[in-house]
Design a protein around this motif. Structure first.
Motif, PDB file in Angstrom:
ATOM      1  N   GLU A  50      41.019  45.022  23.233  1.00 27.88           N
ATOM      2  CA  GLU A  50      39.638  44.219  23.619  1.00 27.88           C
ATOM      3  C   GLU A  50      40.172  43.324  24.882  1.00 27.88           C
ATOM      4  O   GLU A  50      39.549  43.433  25.942  1.00 27.88           O
ATOM      5  N   LYS A  51      41.204  42.742  24.842  1.00 31.95           N
ATOM      6  CA  LYS A  51      41.523  41.732  25.782  1.00 31.95           C
ATOM      7  C   LYS A  51      41.965  42.734  27.145  1.00 31.95           C
ATOM      8  O   LYS A  51      41.515  42.198  28.260  1.00 31.95           O
ATOM      9  N   GLY A  52      42.452  43.914  27.013  1.00 30.94           N
ATOM     10  CA  GLY A  52      42.983  44.525  27.930  1.00 30.94           C
ATOM     11  C   GLY A  52      41.594  45.165  28.823  1.00 30.94           C
ATOM     12  O   GLY A  52      41.628  45.177  29.832  1.00 30.94           O
ATOM     13  N   ARG A  53      40.548  45.381  28.015  1.00 28.17           N
ATOM     14  CA  ARG A  53      39.307  45.741  28.533  1.00 28.17           C
ATOM     15  C   ARG A  53      38.764  44.654  29.397  1.00 28.17           C
ATOM     16  O   ARG A  53      38.135  44.949  30.337  1.00 28.17           O
ATOM     17  N   THR A  54      38.658  43.410  28.700  1.00 29.61           N
ATOM     18  CA  THR A  54      38.099  42.271  29.409  1.00 29.61           C
ATOM     19  C   THR A  54      38.916  42.211  30.815  1.00 29.61           C
ATOM     20  O   THR A  54      38.128  42.135  31.752  1.00 29.61           O
ATOM     21  N   GLU A  55      40.194  42.301  30.632  1.00 29.00           N
ATOM     22  CA  GLU A  55      41.058  42.103  31.845  1.00 29.00           C
ATOM     23  C   GLU A  55      40.447  43.207  32.871  1.00 29.00           C
ATOM     24  O   GLU A  55      40.540  42.908  34.112  1.00 29.00           O
ATOM     25  N   ARG A  56      40.288  44.610  32.388  1.00 30.87           N
ATOM     26  CA  ARG A  56      39.766  45.490  33.287  1.00 30.87           C
ATOM     27  C   ARG A  56      38.463  45.184  33.814  1.00 30.87           C
ATOM     28  O   ARG A  56      38.071  45.467  35.260  1.00 30.87           O
ATOM     29  N   ALA A  57      37.885  44.603  33.310  1.00 26.92           N
ATOM     30  CA  ALA A  57      36.442  44.392  33.808  1.00 26.92           C
ATOM     31  C   ALA A  57      36.271  43.450  34.617  1.00 26.92           C
ATOM     32  O   ALA A  57      35.872  43.282  35.731  1.00 26.92           O
ATOM     33  N   LEU A  58      37.355  42.284  34.690  1.00 26.77           N
ATOM     34  CA  LEU A  58      37.520  41.392  35.469  1.00 26.77           C
ATOM     35  C   LEU A  58      37.894  41.824  36.826  1.00 26.77           C
ATOM     36  O   LEU A  58      37.391  41.424  37.844  1.00 26.77           O
ATOM     37  N   LEU A  59      38.842  42.955  36.883  1.00 26.40           N
ATOM     38  CA  LEU A  59      39.401  43.398  37.886  1.00 26.40           C
ATOM     39  C   LEU A  59      38.246  44.110  38.737  1.00 26.40           C
ATOM     40  O   LEU A  59      37.869  44.159  39.982  1.00 26.40           O
ATOM     41  N   ASP A  60      37.312  44.826  37.929  1.00 22.88           N
ATOM     42  CA  ASP A  60      36.187  45.426  38.178  1.00 22.88           C
ATOM     43  C   ASP A  60      35.175  44.532  39.146  1.00 22.88           C
ATOM     44  O   ASP A  60      34.881  44.922  40.277  1.00 22.88           O
ATOM     45  N   GLY A  61      35.046  43.512  38.404  1.00 17.15           N
ATOM     46  CA  GLY A  61      34.250  42.473  39.120  1.00 17.15           C
ATOM     47  C   GLY A  61      34.616  42.167  40.461  1.00 17.15           C
ATOM     48  O   GLY A  61      34.206  41.743  41.476  1.00 17.15           O
ATOM     49  N   ARG A  62      36.132  41.741  40.471  1.00 20.25           N
ATOM     50  CA  ARG A  62      36.804  41.308  41.710  1.00 20.25           C
ATOM     51  C   ARG A  62      36.685  42.362  42.732  1.00 20.25           C
ATOM     52  O   ARG A  62      36.251  42.248  44.056  1.00 20.25           O
ATOM     53  N   SER A  63      36.733  43.720  42.290  1.00 22.29           N
ATOM     54  CA  SER A  63      36.394  44.840  43.624  1.00 22.29           C
ATOM     55  C   SER A  63      34.861  44.790  43.895  1.00 22.29           C
ATOM     56  O   SER A  63      34.617  45.330  45.113  1.00 22.29           O
ATOM     57  N   ASN A  64      34.087  44.594  43.075  1.00 22.72           N
ATOM     58  CA  ASN A  64      32.678  44.393  43.638  1.00 22.72           C
ATOM     59  C   ASN A  64      32.435  43.135  44.389  1.00 22.72           C
ATOM     60  O   ASN A  64      31.845  43.177  45.605  1.00 22.72           O
ATOM     61  N   GLU A  65      33.255  42.121  44.244  1.00 27.03           N
ATOM     62  CA  GLU A  65      33.114  40.834  45.235  1.00 27.03           C
ATOM     63  C   GLU A  65      33.645  41.272  46.503  1.00 27.03           C
ATOM     64  O   GLU A  65      33.323  40.864  47.721  1.00 27.03           O
ATOM     65  N   LEU A  66      34.858  42.103  46.250  1.00 25.41           N
ATOM     66  CA  LEU A  66      35.646  42.495  47.624  1.00 25.41           C
ATOM     67  C   LEU A  66      34.304  43.362  48.556  1.00 25.41           C
ATOM     68  O   LEU A  66      34.342  42.999  49.721  1.00 25.41           O
ATOM     69  N   ALA A  67      33.891  44.193  47.951  1.00 26.78           N
ATOM     70  CA  ALA A  67      33.044  45.041  48.681  1.00 26.78           C
ATOM     71  C   ALA A  67      31.729  44.109  49.077  1.00 26.78           C
ATOM     72  O   ALA A  67      31.488  44.113  50.314  1.00 26.78           O
ATOM     73  N   SER A  68      31.229  43.176  48.260  1.00 25.49           N
ATOM     74  CA  SER A  68      30.164  42.360  48.847  1.00 25.49           C
ATOM     75  C   SER A  68      30.432  41.508  49.989  1.00 25.49           C
ATOM     76  O   SER A  68      29.727  41.170  50.925  1.00 25.49           O
ATOM     77  N   SER A  69      31.711  41.081  49.742  1.00 21.64           N
ATOM     78  CA  SER A  69      32.098  40.035  51.069  1.00 21.64           C
ATOM     79  C   SER A  69      32.451  40.749  52.317  1.00 21.64           C
ATOM     80  O   SER A  69      32.221  40.095  53.388  1.00 21.64           O
ATOM     81  N   LEU A  70      32.461  41.970  52.205  1.00 18.84           N
ATOM     82  CA  LEU A  70      32.632  42.891  53.463  1.00 18.84           C
ATOM     83  C   LEU A  70      31.283  43.012  53.857  1.00 18.84           C
ATOM     84  O   LEU A  70      31.049  42.969  55.372  1.00 18.84           O
ATOM     85  N   LEU A  71      30.244  43.042  53.222  1.00 22.59           N
ATOM     86  CA  LEU A  71      28.864  43.395  53.641  1.00 22.59           C
ATOM     87  C   LEU A  71      28.082  41.848  53.941  1.00 22.59           C
ATOM     88  O   LEU A  71      27.385  41.567  54.990  1.00 22.59           O
ATOM     89  N   GLU A  72      28.655  40.981  53.321  1.00 24.71           N
ATOM     90  CA  GLU A  72      27.731  39.610  53.353  1.00 24.71           C
ATOM     91  C   GLU A  72      27.462  39.025  54.684  1.00 24.71           C
ATOM     92  O   GLU A  72      26.136  38.474  54.779  1.00 24.71           O
ATOM     93  N   PRO A  73      28.390  39.006  55.598  1.00 24.82           N
ATOM     94  CA  PRO A  73      27.995  38.232  56.941  1.00 24.82           C
ATOM     95  C   PRO A  73      26.938  39.231  57.800  1.00 24.82           C
ATOM     96  O   PRO A  73      26.505  38.746  58.814  1.00 24.82           O
ATOM     97  N   LEU A  74      26.800  40.507  57.411  1.00 25.33           N
ATOM     98  CA  LEU A  74      25.784  41.277  58.218  1.00 25.33           C
ATOM     99  C   LEU A  74      24.191  41.122  57.683  1.00 25.33           C
ATOM    100  O   LEU A  74      23.845  40.798  56.406  1.00 25.33           O
ATOM    101  N   ASN A  75      23.505  41.714  58.589  1.00 32.01           N
ATOM    102  CA  ASN A  75      22.117  41.522  58.357  1.00 32.01           C
ATOM    103  C   ASN A  75      21.615  42.852  57.815  1.00 32.01           C
ATOM    104  O   ASN A  75      22.502  43.808  57.775  1.00 32.01           O
ATOM    105  N   THR A  76      20.195  42.984  57.286  1.00 30.49           N
ATOM    106  CA  THR A  76      20.089  44.158  56.746  1.00 30.49           C
ATOM    107  C   THR A  76      20.430  45.645  57.464  1.00 30.49           C
ATOM    108  O   THR A  76      21.012  46.516  56.861  1.00 30.49           O
ATOM    109  N   PRO A  77      19.888  45.572  58.376  1.00 26.29           N
ATOM    110  CA  PRO A  77      20.109  46.901  59.360  1.00 26.29           C
ATOM    111  C   PRO A  77      21.591  47.143  59.574  1.00 26.29           C
ATOM    112  O   PRO A  77      21.855  48.496  59.214  1.00 26.29           O
TER     113      PRO A  77
END
Lengths: 303, 303
Positions: A95-122
């Motif tokens: 269970e703990k391992g799955r939580t940890e993995r989900a955390l990594l997954d969340g971080r990957s999403n943050e990483l992706a977001s942070s690449l897009l974040e400073p840009l405008n919609t187009p």
DNA sequence: AAGGTTCTCTGACTAAAGTCAGAGGATGGA
DNA sequence: TCCATCCTCTGACTTTAGTCAGAGAACCTT
């Protein structure tokens, strides 16, 4: 190769490794060594045999063993012998391992977001589209072609998938026994050859050619896996077969096909095939094509 | 943010790090540890001060020192005290070092070629174009905006570049003393503010706004370095100023500009500015613009 | 049942990539 | 002139990320 293109590729590599690399470290590399994180990720929700894990990550058995021990002592995973073969061991996340993995997954999403974040919609839309294109074409460039025996497991896998698909697509269904299929011997050197395309080791396409001496070469059993379509793989297989046929002294390519295979028919046309009258009595064919092959003087397009 | 976009970015990251990473190791990581290779690369043809080297690569001074010692014993570089300040030391590549560096350069080219090699001509063109787009937009996303004092060295650098450019572009030349330039105090909180855009720490653009209480805000001194154009930075500066002005209770933005600055004029139009009659007697202005600012309820666009 | 093979693990290493705490010379400012 | 500061270097560590050579259990074939 074009020097301006090479420059652009190098600039791309620099920007991407810098930007993605820096962020990758910032987001993912926080608290756990990459080795463990990769394992955690690769084990997945369902668990995995240790040897598969090793193979996928390309790591030494001793090293993996130690990493697993470390995950175990952290209470993130359990390693147990497989039931049917007790030499093989299976890792599963706790269970703990799955939580940890989900955390990594969340971080990957943050990483992706942070690449897009400073840009405008187009700009975001354009970046994502360009990334999809790069992704697609780099994947295409990763596909390898190899000549294999038609009885090779990868070849069989492709052929079975191919038949299954024909069964679905043809109005009349498809029964290999009724079709004019070449026996395997005809697709083996020197009477012919069979190509398998692979992506990350997985077979994802095939094509064969019969090379009867003094007669037109005949292309058979060309198939590309659904998930690998739109990568230009069909064209690449044809190019490779044509080159090899020409090298073999052949001056004409032939093939027959079913009316249901519309994208294949388009490919044949755009590849320089002309429709001709039936040259055999294949029951499943509606179209017959032929192409004159030019001298084998042009360079090969990769393997 | 759009989940499909995030997925695509993650897929891109995976493909690129895998493909480029694997090849990178294969080509570059052959005979020399990456640390040394990076140094060799960063020192460059011209040589470099050790502290600059350290700063650029973000490495510990002890570590760099040891790496340099190792390059020295391999006969690839020499380290000598700088003439004017003998605490600082300067690294220079020897002949052998330059050869080694050229070798790395060649390998980078091979790496780039090998990415393109399996593709056909139109695919190559598409991949390179998509890479250029990713490169451009990731670079745009790396630019940071910060409020700084107009006397900050980075601000001064931008302003001097800006004036130099106006001198070139305006038919009449440009003399700051004749222009209605705000004194620095007007671009300092709380009477106004001044933004600097930076890429990898280098100032590459600026924009200021005067915020007189109860009167329209006035945008001044917007400039983007030539090498940073076409990244949407002008728009980003305007958006940021508008947001901050609105937050300050301002409901109208104004600016004046010279007819020579055509791309700026296009930007103002597309950003929602309307041309209005002259509201000042700036000798260098030919166009005056105004924009009503909507309520400051929309989200800020990054910092 | 024997012998070879497969799979995992342990022990003993190694190299790379840093980090941290001074030492010591050079410089700049009071 | 003296003191604080700057810059570089050295010594002593640490953590990662491996590699390599068996050992030992389980399995497969004959």
């Amino acid at each position: 190769m074009d020097a301006a293109q090479i420059d652009q590729v190098r600039r791309f590599n620099r920007t991407v490794t810098e930007r993605v690399g820096v962020l990758h470290d910032r987001y993912l590399g926080r608290d756990r060594p990459i080795g463990e994180a990769r394992l955690l990720w690769e084990i997945g929700e369902a668990g995995l045999d240790v040897r598969l894990l090793r193979e996928r990550l390309g790591l030494d058995s001793g090293y993996v063993s130690r990493l697993l021990r470390s995950l175990e002592t952290d209470g993130l995973a359990t390693v147990e012998p497989q039931l049917r073969d007790r030499r093989v061991r299976t890792v599963r996340l706790t269970e703990k391992g799955r939580t940890e993995r989900a955390l990594l997954d969340g971080r990957s999403n943050e990483l992706a977001s942070s690449l897009l974040e400073p840009l405008n919609t187009p700009q975001r839309a354009r970046l994502v589209a360009a990334m999809a294109e790069v992704d697609r074409l780099l994947t295409a460039a990763t596909v390898t072609l190899a000549v294999v025996d038609p009885d090779h497991p990868d070849a069989r896998h492709c052929l079975l998938s191919y038949f299954a698909e024909l069964r679905q697509l043809f109005e009349t269904g498809f029964d290999p026994a009724r079709s004019l299929l070449p026996d395997a011997g005809e697709l083996r050197p020197t009477r012919g050859l069979f190509l398998v395309a692979r992506l990350h080791g997985e077979p994802i396409g095939c094509a064969g050619v019969k090379l009867p001496p003094g007669a037109p070469a005949e292309i058979k059993r060309m198939w590309v896996a659904p998930q690998a379509r739109r990568l230009g793989l069909g064209r690449r297989l044809l190019t490779e077969l044509e080159t090899r046929a020409a090298r073999n002294g052949c001056d004409t390519l032939r093939l027959d096909t079913n009316k249901a295979l519309t994208s294949a028919i388009n490919l044949y046309h755009s590849f320089g095939f002309q429709e001709v009258p039936a040259f055999n009595n294949e029951p499943y064919a509606h179209h017959w094509f032929e192409k004159r092959v030019t001298a084998p003087s042009y360079p090969t397009e990769a393997a």
